[in-house]
Design a protein around this motif. Sequence first.
Motif, PDB file in Angstrom:
ATOM      1  N   ASN A 181      13.496  32.859  -6.605  1.00  0.00           N
ATOM      2  CA  ASN A 181      14.485  32.245  -5.709  1.00  0.00           C
ATOM      3  C   ASN A 181      15.691  31.711  -6.470  1.00  0.00           C
ATOM      4  N   ASP A 182      15.488  31.206  -7.675  1.00  0.00           N
ATOM      5  CA  ASP A 182      16.619  30.726  -8.476  1.00  0.00           C
ATOM      6  C   ASP A 182      17.541  31.876  -8.867  1.00  0.00           C
ATOM      7  N   SER A 183      16.977  33.051  -9.101  1.00  0.00           N
ATOM      8  CA  SER A 183      17.795  34.216  -9.447  1.00  0.00           C
ATOM      9  C   SER A 183      18.567  34.732  -8.231  1.00  0.00           C
ATOM     10  N   PHE A 184      17.985  34.608  -7.035  1.00  0.00           N
ATOM     11  CA  PHE A 184      18.737  34.972  -5.827  1.00  0.00           C
ATOM     12  C   PHE A 184      20.002  34.119  -5.734  1.00  0.00           C
ATOM     13  N   ILE A 185      19.890  32.830  -6.049  1.00  0.00           N
ATOM     14  CA  ILE A 185      21.058  31.950  -6.015  1.00  0.00           C
ATOM     15  C   ILE A 185      22.085  32.396  -7.054  1.00  0.00           C
ATOM     16  N   SER A 186      21.629  32.774  -8.240  1.00  0.00           N
ATOM     17  CA  SER A 186      22.546  33.290  -9.263  1.00  0.00           C
ATOM     18  C   SER A 186      23.230  34.573  -8.810  1.00  0.00           C
ATOM     19  N   ILE A 187      22.508  35.431  -8.104  1.00  0.00           N
ATOM     20  CA  ILE A 187      23.093  36.672  -7.584  1.00  0.00           C
ATOM     21  C   ILE A 187      24.164  36.349  -6.547  1.00  0.00           C
ATOM     22  N   LEU A 188      23.919  35.354  -5.698  1.00  0.00           N
ATOM     23  CA  LEU A 188      24.938  34.928  -4.735  1.00  0.00           C
ATOM     24  C   LEU A 188      26.189  34.443  -5.446  1.00  0.00           C
ATOM     25  N   HIS A 189      26.001  33.645  -6.488  1.00  0.00           N
ATOM     26  CA  HIS A 189      27.128  33.124  -7.250  1.00  0.00           C
ATOM     27  C   HIS A 189      27.925  34.270  -7.873  1.00  0.00           C
ATOM     28  N   GLU A 190      27.232  35.208  -8.488  1.00  0.00           N
ATOM     29  CA  GLU A 190      27.896  36.359  -9.099  1.00  0.00           C
ATOM     30  C   GLU A 190      28.645  37.176  -8.046  1.00  0.00           C
ATOM     31  N   ALA A 191      28.044  37.355  -6.875  1.00  0.00           N
ATOM     32  CA  ALA A 191      28.696  38.102  -5.801  1.00  0.00           C
ATOM     33  C   ALA A 191      29.987  37.421  -5.371  1.00  0.00           C
ATOM     34  N   ARG A 192      29.944  36.096  -5.236  1.00  0.00           N
ATOM     35  CA  ARG A 192      31.138  35.350  -4.837  1.00  0.00           C
ATOM     36  C   ARG A 192      32.236  35.475  -5.891  1.00  0.00           C
ATOM     37  N   THR A 235      26.791  29.931   2.299  1.00  0.00           N
ATOM     38  CA  THR A 235      27.244  28.788   1.504  1.00  0.00           C
ATOM     39  C   THR A 235      28.399  28.119   2.218  1.00  0.00           C
ATOM     40  N   GLY A 236      28.410  26.822   2.168  1.00  0.00           N
ATOM     41  CA  GLY A 236      29.553  26.046   2.635  1.00  0.00           C
ATOM     42  C   GLY A 236      30.420  25.752   1.429  1.00  0.00           C
ATOM     43  N   MET A 237      31.654  26.235   1.453  1.00  0.00           N
ATOM     44  CA  MET A 237      32.559  26.083   0.315  1.00  0.00           C
ATOM     45  C   MET A 237      33.667  25.099   0.680  1.00  0.00           C
ATOM     46  N   ILE A 238      33.967  24.199  -0.255  1.00  0.00           N
ATOM     47  CA  ILE A 238      35.003  23.185  -0.067  1.00  0.00           C
ATOM     48  C   ILE A 238      36.105  23.433  -1.086  1.00  0.00           C
ATOM     49  N   CYS A 239      37.353  23.322  -0.656  1.00  0.00           N
ATOM     50  CA  CYS A 239      38.491  23.447  -1.567  1.00  0.00           C
ATOM     51  C   CYS A 239      38.706  22.099  -2.256  1.00  0.00           C
ATOM     52  N   TYR A 240      38.910  22.161  -3.558  1.00  0.00           N
ATOM     53  CA  TYR A 240      38.885  20.945  -4.370  1.00  0.00           C
ATOM     54  C   TYR A 240      39.923  21.027  -5.475  1.00  0.00           C
ATOM     55  N   ASP A 241      40.636  19.934  -5.664  1.00  0.00           N
ATOM     56  CA  ASP A 241      41.582  19.815  -6.776  1.00  0.00           C
ATOM     57  C   ASP A 241      40.849  19.109  -7.916  1.00  0.00           C
ATOM     58  N   TYR A 242      40.516  19.884  -8.943  1.00  0.00           N
ATOM     59  CA  TYR A 242      39.738  19.338 -10.054  1.00  0.00           C
ATOM     60  C   TYR A 242      40.531  18.331 -10.883  1.00  0.00           C
ATOM     61  N   THR A 243      41.860  18.415 -10.862  1.00  0.00           N
ATOM     62  CA  THR A 243      42.685  17.475 -11.622  1.00  0.00           C
ATOM     63  C   THR A 243      42.685  16.096 -10.961  1.00  0.00           C
ATOM     64  N   SER A 244      42.952  16.077  -9.653  1.00  0.00           N
ATOM     65  CA  SER A 244      43.006  14.796  -8.942  1.00  0.00           C
ATOM     66  C   SER A 244      41.637  14.355  -8.426  1.00  0.00           C
ATOM     67  N   LYS A 245      40.637  15.270  -8.549  1.00  0.00           N
ATOM     68  CA  LYS A 245      39.267  14.984  -8.079  1.00  0.00           C
ATOM     69  C   LYS A 245      39.242  14.672  -6.584  1.00  0.00           C
ATOM     70  N   LYS A 246      39.986  15.489  -5.811  1.00  0.00           N
ATOM     71  CA  LYS A 246      40.058  15.269  -4.371  1.00  0.00           C
ATOM     72  C   LYS A 246      39.885  16.585  -3.610  1.00  0.00           C
ATOM     73  N   VAL A 247      39.333  16.470  -2.416  1.00  0.00           N
ATOM     74  CA  VAL A 247      39.239  17.588  -1.496  1.00  0.00           C
ATOM     75  C   VAL A 247      40.649  17.888  -0.995  1.00  0.00           C
TER      76      VAL A 247
END
Length: 143
Positions: free
Chosen positions: A33-44, A118-130
Motif C-alpha cells: 500500500n505504501d508503494s501504491f501511494i508512491s506510484i500516485l505521487h510519481e503519476a502526479r 487526492t485533495g491538493m492545496i495551492c501553497y506559497d512556500y515562501t510566505s507559508k500561506k495557502v
Amino acid sequence: MARVKIEIPSAAIGTVTIPVRITDLNYGNHVGNDSFISILHEARVQWLQQHDLSELNVGGCGLIMADLAIEFKSESFYGDIVEIKLSAGEISRVGFELYYQLSAKRNDENVLLANAKTGMICYDYTSKKVVAVPESLKSILMN
C-alpha cells in the motif's frame, strides 16, 4: 464496516504509465500500500511535467496534499506496467481534487488495480500561506 468508494470522473485530463519495480513489492509478493501511494505521487509529478509544471511551481505556487483516499481493487505484481488515468474533480478557491484510476494489462485484459483521490492545496512556500489556484492550472484541470 463502511468501505471507501471512489467515483472516477469520466473526463480524463492525462495518462501516464509506471512500471512496478521489485522494490515496490511487500512480503506478500505484491505491490504494498505504501508503494501504491508512491506510484500516485510519481503519476502526479509526470502529469505536471507534461504541462511544464512541478509540485513546487504550478503557475507561481506549489502544491500540498491535504488528503488521500485509495480504494484497492486488485493486486499488482512485479512486471506490471501500471496505467494511471488522471481526472479532475471539484476545484475550490485554493485547491482541487485529483482522481487516479490505476490499471494493468494482463493476458490481453485490463485489470483495475485501484481508484484514488487526492485533495491538493495551492501553497506559497515562501510566505507559508495557502493561495488561490492559478488560472493557468484551472484551465488544465478543466480541459
